[in-house]
Design an enzyme around this catalytic site. Sequence first.
Site, short mmCIF file in Angstrom:
data_model
loop_
_atom_site.label_atom_id
_atom_site.label_comp_id
_atom_site.label_asym_id
_atom_site.label_seq_id
_atom_site.Cartn_x
_atom_site.Cartn_y
_atom_site.Cartn_z
CB VAL A 1 69.77 -27.11 75.35
CG1 VAL A 1 69.27 -26.95 76.78
CG2 VAL A 1 71.14 -27.77 75.37
CB THR B 1 77.09 -23.73 79.02
OG1 THR B 1 76.42 -24.99 78.89
CG2 THR B 1 78.42 -23.92 79.72
CD GLU C 1 70.07 -30.62 80.19
OE1 GLU C 1 69.15 -30.18 80.89
OE2 GLU C 1 70.40 -31.83 80.22
CG LEU D 1 70.96 -32.16 76.64
CD1 LEU D 1 71.54 -32.22 75.24
CD2 LEU D 1 69.49 -31.81 76.57
CE LYS D 2 75.72 -39.50 76.61
NZ LYS D 2 75.05 -39.62 77.90
CG ASN E 1 81.01 -29.83 78.63
OD1 ASN E 1 80.59 -30.97 78.84
ND2 ASN E 1 80.30 -28.93 77.99
CG PHE F 1 84.37 -39.08 77.17
CD1 PHE F 1 83.08 -39.52 77.45
CD2 PHE F 1 84.53 -37.97 76.37
CE1 PHE F 1 81.98 -38.87 76.93
CE2 PHE F 1 83.43 -37.30 75.84
CZ PHE F 1 82.16 -37.76 76.12
CB CYS G 1 79.31 -28.38 74.46
SG CYS G 1 77.55 -27.99 74.36
CE LYS H 1 77.13 -36.24 70.68
NZ LYS H 1 77.11 -36.45 72.12
P1 NAD Z 1 71.25 -23.69 69.66
O1 NAD Z 1 72.07 -22.74 68.88
O2 NAD Z 1 70.89 -25.02 69.05
O3 NAD Z 1 69.86 -23.00 70.07
C1 NAD Z 1 69.75 -21.72 70.58
C2 NAD Z 1 68.41 -21.15 70.16
O4 NAD Z 1 68.21 -19.92 70.83
C3 NAD Z 1 68.31 -20.85 68.67
O5 NAD Z 1 67.19 -21.52 68.12
C4 NAD Z 1 68.17 -19.33 68.60
O6 NAD Z 1 67.34 -18.89 67.53
C5 NAD Z 1 67.52 -19.06 69.95
N1 NAD Z 1 67.68 -17.67 70.39
C6 NAD Z 1 68.79 -16.90 70.42
N2 NAD Z 1 68.51 -15.68 70.89
C7 NAD Z 1 67.20 -15.66 71.19
C8 NAD Z 1 66.31 -14.70 71.70
N3 NAD Z 1 66.74 -13.44 71.99
N4 NAD Z 1 65.01 -15.03 71.87
C9 NAD Z 1 64.57 -16.27 71.57
N5 NAD Z 1 65.36 -17.24 71.06
C10 NAD Z 1 66.65 -16.93 70.86
O7 NAD Z 1 72.01 -23.90 71.03
P2 NAD Z 1 72.04 -25.21 71.95
O8 NAD Z 1 72.98 -26.20 71.38
O9 NAD Z 1 70.64 -25.61 72.25
O10 NAD Z 1 72.72 -24.61 73.27
C11 NAD Z 1 72.05 -23.71 74.10
C12 NAD Z 1 72.86 -23.55 75.38
O11 NAD Z 1 72.90 -24.81 76.08
C13 NAD Z 1 74.32 -23.16 75.18
O12 NAD Z 1 74.72 -22.34 76.23
C14 NAD Z 1 75.04 -24.48 75.23
O13 NAD Z 1 76.39 -24.35 75.66
C15 NAD Z 1 74.25 -25.22 76.29
N6 NAD Z 1 74.30 -26.67 76.17
C16 NAD Z 1 74.28 -27.28 74.96
C17 NAD Z 1 74.30 -28.66 74.87
C18 NAD Z 1 74.29 -29.35 73.54
O14 NAD Z 1 74.56 -30.54 73.50
N7 NAD Z 1 73.97 -28.68 72.44
C19 NAD Z 1 74.34 -29.43 76.04
C20 NAD Z 1 74.34 -28.78 77.28
C21 NAD Z 1 74.31 -27.40 77.33
#
Ligand code: NAD
Length: 432
Positions: free
Chosen positions: A11, A121, A149, A151-152, A209, A250, A261, A321
Amino acid sequence: MKIAVIGTGYVGLVAGACLAENGNDVICVDKDAAKVRALQRGRIPIYEPGLEELVRRNRGERRLTFTTDLAKGVRSSQIVFIAVGTPTGEDGSADLRHVLEVARQIGKSMNGYKVIVDKSTVPVGTSEKVRDVVKKETSHPFSVVSNPEFLKQGAAIEDFMKPDRVVIGAEDQRAGEIMKELYAPFTRTGAPIMMMDCASAELCKYAANAMLATRISFMNEVANVCELVGADVDHVRRAVASDRRIGAAFLFPGVGYGGSCFPKDVKAMMKFASAKNYEFEILQAVETVNERQKVRLFGKMKQHFGSLRGKRIAIWGLAFKPKTDDMREAPAVPLISALLDAGASVAAYDPEALKVARAIFSNRVDFKEKSYDALSSADALAIVTEWHEFREPDWTRIKKLLKNPVVFDGRNIYNPDQLRGLGFTYYSMGRR
Ligand code: NAD
């Protein structure tokens, strides 16, 4: 605008790159030094279509930079996004450790008014927790905004650049106006910017979700019933989808939902509802059905072979996916584990997720760099992720390579009549 994005994962990196693409100055912060080093050298640690090009362009223009120095990011920005992970905690609720730690560090680094935007989230009430944590650390003014957010993965850039809607939970007008200005270029085609209170904004993401996960589990149950009563889920799905109140998205049965997620957000929503003494019973069923569905393909294999001991199964598709390398909660993981436990050996191929899969299974699985190499001497082929490149394979070549012409299609991407006509024994989900 000057923006910091804390957390440079799926994200944060996409958000940072897209915000830079629209002319903002973005500094992406991550505590993972190796990840930041790679990004500083122009290497993208994840697979997301179009992302590498976007990052390269905006790095080149110096609108997008990367650092491990959170304080530097905060000090040079007016808007600070929190985009760190919120994994499932031990009791099923969202673990807010990273969010609150980042909030604390933001508080310590403040040098003037900031809009602190929660993009992770998070359950209802988190914006207040973030506010409290920041307030303890600083006397500078700030606003906390909830901006979930949607995004997919696999289409993340398109989704961020052209969102269906932007949700902003803001308790004060100043922050609301800044956020509206920030998102205006992304909503020129008419997508609404929905302004609301923080609690509603936080809940939106879980509700969306949970609804999508419910549709998947529901259709998987329909498919399972189709198998029992001799109906074909493809016919049923098309008829149901043509109802405008329902729509087509879906409704594809398969091997269960995965990813970072749906599983965690379904769990978290049940948890924060039950903390208010409300049992979200539909979601309990959604989760149970999904767990069952994840091993349904394995059940079909067992039924076909009797014992799987000594059998070799070729698997096409490992990511949860297509168009991502993400294997978090991927259905391929419990399937492969069940096959190995049953004494089978597994040869597997995925266009993007091999590196991630190797980290999970190491040499317990025979990973192949080319799809057809996984088929040699295998007793069957299983489709677990519906990547485009699997859709029109060379069946003559497949038949030659496999020991037995058996296909387990967990994503219903092939035509049952065609496969049977070619001499394959073909299993799919909910079809005759
Ligand atoms: P991710 O695990 O890919 O990335 C999280 C990043 O945060 C990692 O690179 C980690 O090193 C970093 N991080 C953690 N603690 C930190 C800190 N103290 N300082 C700096 N960096 C730090 O996670 P993601 O998939 O990008 O998801 C992030 C959030 O967005 C979640 O809450 C998720 O539910 C939400 N989200 C994800 C998606 C998706 O498709 N992946 C879509 C919508 C929302």
